[in-house]
Write a protein that holds these residues in place. Sequence first.
Motif, PDB file in Angstrom:
ATOM      1  N   THR A 146       0.931  -1.106   0.089  1.00  0.00           N
ATOM      2  CA  THR A 146       0.043  -0.087   0.096  1.00  0.00           C
ATOM      3  C   THR A 146       0.909   1.126  -0.002  1.00  0.00           C
ATOM      4  O   THR A 146       2.210   1.316   0.407  1.00  0.00           O
ATOM      5  CB  THR A 146      -0.917  -0.052   1.197  1.00  0.00           C
ATOM      6  N   ALA A 147       0.224   2.390  -0.649  1.00  0.00           N
ATOM      7  CA  ALA A 147       1.185   3.507  -0.316  1.00  0.00           C
ATOM      8  C   ALA A 147       1.689   3.950   0.813  1.00  0.00           C
ATOM      9  O   ALA A 147       2.816   4.394   1.013  1.00  0.00           O
ATOM     10  CB  ALA A 147       0.425   4.576  -1.019  1.00  0.00           C
ATOM     11  N   ASP A 148       0.646   3.630   1.997  1.00  0.00           N
ATOM     12  CA  ASP A 148       1.336   4.047   3.416  1.00  0.00           C
ATOM     13  C   ASP A 148       2.311   2.953   3.769  1.00  0.00           C
ATOM     14  O   ASP A 148       3.230   3.404   4.590  1.00  0.00           O
ATOM     15  CB  ASP A 148       0.005   4.108   4.356  1.00  0.00           C
ATOM     16  N   GLN A 149       2.200   1.821   3.482  1.00  0.00           N
ATOM     17  CA  GLN A 149       3.180   0.809   3.854  1.00  0.00           C
ATOM     18  C   GLN A 149       4.679   1.222   3.168  1.00  0.00           C
ATOM     19  O   GLN A 149       5.782   1.058   3.805  1.00  0.00           O
ATOM     20  CB  GLN A 149       2.791  -0.500   3.306  1.00  0.00           C
ATOM     21  N   MET A 150       4.410   1.627   1.856  1.00  0.00           N
ATOM     22  CA  MET A 150       6.036   2.161   1.388  1.00  0.00           C
ATOM     23  C   MET A 150       6.448   3.061   1.871  1.00  0.00           C
ATOM     24  O   MET A 150       7.576   3.373   2.260  1.00  0.00           O
ATOM     25  CB  MET A 150       5.258   2.422  -0.226  1.00  0.00           C
ATOM     26  N   ARG A 151       5.418   4.265   2.353  1.00  0.00           N
ATOM     27  CA  ARG A 151       6.114   5.412   3.395  1.00  0.00           C
ATOM     28  C   ARG A 151       6.782   4.758   4.709  1.00  0.00           C
ATOM     29  O   ARG A 151       7.871   5.245   4.939  1.00  0.00           O
ATOM     30  CB  ARG A 151       4.910   6.074   3.651  1.00  0.00           C
ATOM     31  N   THR A 152       6.079   3.919   5.215  1.00  0.00           N
ATOM     32  CA  THR A 152       6.602   3.438   6.619  1.00  0.00           C
ATOM     33  C   THR A 152       7.773   2.480   6.192  1.00  0.00           C
ATOM     34  O   THR A 152       8.850   3.158   7.143  1.00  0.00           O
ATOM     35  CB  THR A 152       5.728   2.358   6.983  1.00  0.00           C
ATOM     36  N   GLU A 153       8.057   1.909   5.479  1.00  0.00           N
ATOM     37  CA  GLU A 153       9.303   1.188   5.104  1.00  0.00           C
ATOM     38  C   GLU A 153      10.472   1.960   4.739  1.00  0.00           C
ATOM     39  O   GLU A 153      11.409   1.928   5.238  1.00  0.00           O
ATOM     40  CB  GLU A 153       9.167   0.222   3.764  1.00  0.00           C
ATOM     41  N   ILE A 154      10.139   2.893   4.121  1.00  0.00           N
ATOM     42  CA  ILE A 154      11.217   4.201   3.688  1.00  0.00           C
ATOM     43  C   ILE A 154      11.682   4.918   4.945  1.00  0.00           C
ATOM     44  O   ILE A 154      12.807   5.209   5.325  1.00  0.00           O
ATOM     45  CB  ILE A 154      10.647   4.986   2.476  1.00  0.00           C
ATOM     46  N   CYS A 155      10.497   5.457   5.816  1.00  0.00           N
ATOM     47  CA  CYS A 155      10.766   6.211   6.932  1.00  0.00           C
ATOM     48  C   CYS A 155      11.838   5.290   8.052  1.00  0.00           C
ATOM     49  O   CYS A 155      12.177   6.043   8.936  1.00  0.00           O
ATOM     50  CB  CYS A 155       9.455   6.680   7.495  1.00  0.00           C
ATOM     51  N   GLU A 156      11.296   4.112   7.924  1.00  0.00           N
ATOM     52  CA  GLU A 156      12.034   3.277   9.057  1.00  0.00           C
ATOM     53  C   GLU A 156      13.715   3.298   8.872  1.00  0.00           C
ATOM     54  O   GLU A 156      14.197   2.723   9.675  1.00  0.00           O
ATOM     55  CB  GLU A 156      11.554   1.908   9.052  1.00  0.00           C
ATOM     56  N   THR A 157      14.015   3.791   7.798  1.00  0.00           N
ATOM     57  CA  THR A 157      15.490   3.773   7.719  1.00  0.00           C
ATOM     58  C   THR A 157      16.136   4.827   8.230  1.00  0.00           C
ATOM     59  O   THR A 157      17.363   4.887   8.566  1.00  0.00           O
ATOM     60  CB  THR A 157      15.818   3.946   5.912  1.00  0.00           C
ATOM     61  N   TRP A 158      15.520   5.845   8.657  1.00  0.00           N
ATOM     62  CA  TRP A 158      16.094   7.020   9.432  1.00  0.00           C
ATOM     63  C   TRP A 158      16.746   6.663  10.654  1.00  0.00           C
ATOM     64  O   TRP A 158      16.157   5.963  11.611  1.00  0.00           O
ATOM     65  CB  TRP A 158      14.820   8.070   9.727  1.00  0.00           C
ATOM     66  N   GLY A 159      17.967   6.909  10.712  1.00  0.00           N
ATOM     67  CA  GLY A 159      18.964   6.881  11.729  1.00  0.00           C
ATOM     68  C   GLY A 159      19.276   5.335  12.056  1.00  0.00           C
ATOM     69  O   GLY A 159      19.935   4.996  12.913  1.00  0.00           O
ATOM     70  N   ARG A 160      19.163   4.804  10.929  1.00  0.00           N
ATOM     71  CA  ARG A 160      19.462   3.146  11.065  1.00  0.00           C
ATOM     72  C   ARG A 160      20.924   3.016  10.150  1.00  0.00           C
ATOM     73  O   ARG A 160      20.848   2.990   8.988  1.00  0.00           O
ATOM     74  CB  ARG A 160      18.418   2.176  10.656  1.00  0.00           C
TER      75      ARG A 160
END
Length: 254
Positions: A146-160
């Motif tokens: 889903t578009a929101d899942q894609m957003r979540t997966e990309i945002c989860e990279t922050w600071g990792r």
Amino acid sequence: MDGLNKALRYFDGLTVLGRMVPAMGVCAVHGEFGAELLPGREPICLKCSHERERERRMQERREMLLQGCGIPGRYRQAKFRDLQPVCEAQAAVIEAFKGWVAWVGRDRNAGNVVITGGPGTGKTHMASAATLNLIGHRGLGVRYVTADQMRTEICETWGRPGRSEHAELSRFAAYPVLIIDEVEILDPNGHGLRYLNRVVDSRSAEGLPTVYISNQTKDGLRDMIGYRAVSRMYENALILQCSWGDYRDRRLAG
């Protein structure tokens, strides 16, 4: 001396037995073939052996792709034929989408698909059936998200460490086939809309087939995600409108 001669003869025999000798065999699939093998061994068709190994590797690839394809659990066995018959328009949409699935399996330049319609019209079921078909029969890398899942997966990279927003965007842009559901459910003031536009732009530039699914009309999508993204989504696209009623309402009425 007799003992030495016996030992020499014994080792000579082992040398002969250890030599590869030419032989002929007949395969039920590939016909007559030649081989070299140790004495007493049965000839094996190398073509059959290579095909079995290739199929084993392909099966491993399919299983890996299925594990990472992202389709919801309730649709992991979805098939086109499972959709309850509703009307002629539905039958035409299903046949058109099945035709696109067969086409993209042969030609990656098959273009996009845009599926619109109200809730409960079978859009996610069709997308899941297409995903399973392309992986199972073609071995294609397909991702449903889903578009929101894609957003979540990309945002989860922050600071990792070792992960980046750019790498995740590139991953979504590179799938051989990408299916984006609930295209319109994004915060217009958040990061998701920017990510969606970048993925749409990248895939359009590379000519990679993408399936976009939404409850909104084309005009509604323009208001929500912007004219440019919608223009690229609809470019060279098969447009499928699911105009029939909610399957769930039909089940409750029955």
